[in-house]
Scaffold this motif. Structure first.
Motif, mmCIF file in Angstrom:
data_model
loop_
_atom_site.group_PDB
_atom_site.id
_atom_site.type_symbol
_atom_site.label_atom_id
_atom_site.label_comp_id
_atom_site.label_asym_id
_atom_site.label_seq_id
_atom_site.Cartn_x
_atom_site.Cartn_y
_atom_site.Cartn_z
ATOM 1 N N ALA A 179 22.703 -19.366 -24.056
ATOM 2 C CA ALA A 179 23.353 -18.543 -22.578
ATOM 3 C C ALA A 179 24.083 -18.109 -22.936
ATOM 4 O O ALA A 179 24.823 -17.171 -22.562
ATOM 5 C CB ALA A 179 24.043 -20.363 -22.167
ATOM 6 N N GLU A 180 24.549 -17.483 -24.606
ATOM 7 C CA GLU A 180 25.499 -17.238 -24.814
ATOM 8 C C GLU A 180 25.043 -15.799 -24.919
ATOM 9 O O GLU A 180 25.711 -14.287 -24.890
ATOM 10 C CB GLU A 180 26.399 -17.266 -26.335
ATOM 11 N N ASN B 164 18.184 -22.894 -21.755
ATOM 12 C CA ASN B 164 19.219 -23.029 -22.685
ATOM 13 C C ASN B 164 19.891 -23.539 -21.891
ATOM 14 O O ASN B 164 21.621 -23.225 -21.614
ATOM 15 C CB ASN B 164 19.451 -21.367 -22.729
ATOM 16 N N GLY B 165 19.993 -23.805 -20.601
ATOM 17 C CA GLY B 165 21.597 -24.600 -19.809
ATOM 18 C C GLY B 165 21.764 -23.526 -18.483
ATOM 19 O O GLY B 165 22.632 -24.296 -17.388
ATOM 20 N N VAL B 166 21.146 -22.207 -18.462
ATOM 21 C CA VAL B 166 21.493 -21.813 -17.260
ATOM 22 C C VAL B 166 21.189 -21.670 -15.551
ATOM 23 O O VAL B 166 20.098 -21.808 -15.803
ATOM 24 C CB VAL B 166 21.555 -20.197 -17.742
ATOM 25 N N LEU B 167 21.319 -21.564 -15.269
ATOM 26 C CA LEU B 167 21.248 -22.110 -13.690
ATOM 27 C C LEU B 167 21.060 -20.731 -13.454
ATOM 28 O O LEU B 167 22.173 -19.785 -13.101
ATOM 29 C CB LEU B 167 21.935 -23.128 -12.531
ATOM 30 N N LEU B 168 20.296 -19.987 -12.651
ATOM 31 C CA LEU B 168 19.953 -18.528 -12.069
ATOM 32 C C LEU B 168 19.296 -19.139 -10.675
ATOM 33 O O LEU B 168 18.627 -19.417 -10.051
ATOM 34 C CB LEU B 168 18.641 -18.366 -13.427
ATOM 35 N N PHE B 169 20.507 -18.186 -9.825
ATOM 36 C CA PHE B 169 19.503 -17.549 -8.734
ATOM 37 C C PHE B 169 18.625 -16.716 -8.259
ATOM 38 O O PHE B 169 18.759 -15.633 -8.823
ATOM 39 C CB PHE B 169 21.669 -17.790 -8.200
ATOM 40 N N GLU B 170 18.049 -16.719 -7.265
ATOM 41 C CA GLU B 170 17.119 -15.907 -6.738
ATOM 42 C C GLU B 170 18.218 -13.858 -6.160
ATOM 43 O O GLU B 170 17.392 -13.333 -6.125
ATOM 44 C CB GLU B 170 16.523 -15.636 -5.469
ATOM 45 N N GLY C 244 30.039 -23.672 -17.439
ATOM 46 C CA GLY C 244 31.424 -22.862 -16.469
ATOM 47 C C GLY C 244 31.312 -21.352 -15.883
ATOM 48 O O GLY C 244 32.121 -21.350 -14.733
ATOM 49 N N GLN C 245 30.973 -20.216 -16.711
ATOM 50 C CA GLN C 245 31.064 -19.227 -16.195
ATOM 51 C C GLN C 245 30.324 -18.625 -15.850
ATOM 52 O O GLN C 245 29.010 -19.422 -15.221
ATOM 53 C CB GLN C 245 30.922 -18.464 -18.122
ATOM 54 N N ILE C 246 30.943 -17.307 -14.528
ATOM 55 C CA ILE C 246 29.608 -17.334 -13.466
ATOM 56 C C ILE C 246 30.105 -15.506 -13.655
ATOM 57 O O ILE C 246 30.154 -14.964 -14.279
ATOM 58 C CB ILE C 246 30.784 -17.490 -11.901
#
Length: 68
Positions: free
Chosen positions: A11-12, A35-41, A50-52
């Motif tokens: 994620a880094e 890798n734990g990243v939430l990817l939005f459309e 928690g970084q946006i």
């Protein structure tokens, strides 16, 4: 978190979006990467810490509506 070989980018790293999708919910507009990243459309991201990351679509890809 990633069990792939070769391992997906963490994620880094700048190429974090290249990680494999482990959960996909197009009806809600998001995917979870290995890798734990939430990817939005809209191309925004929420990192595991928690970084946006703001949406980052390339310039010139906006939909242009013209009068008929």
């Amino acid at each position: 978190m990633c069990q792939h070989q070769p391992q997906c980018p963490s994620a880094e790293y700048p190429d974090r979006e290249a990680a494999h999708i482990v959960a996909h919910h197009p009806e809600q507009g998001w995917s979870l990467l290995c890798n734990g990243v939430l990817l939005f459309e809209d191309t925004g991201e929420l990192l595991p810490d928690g970084q946006i990351i703001a949406p980052h679509r390339p310039f010139g890809t906006e939909h242009i509506v013209t009068a008929a």
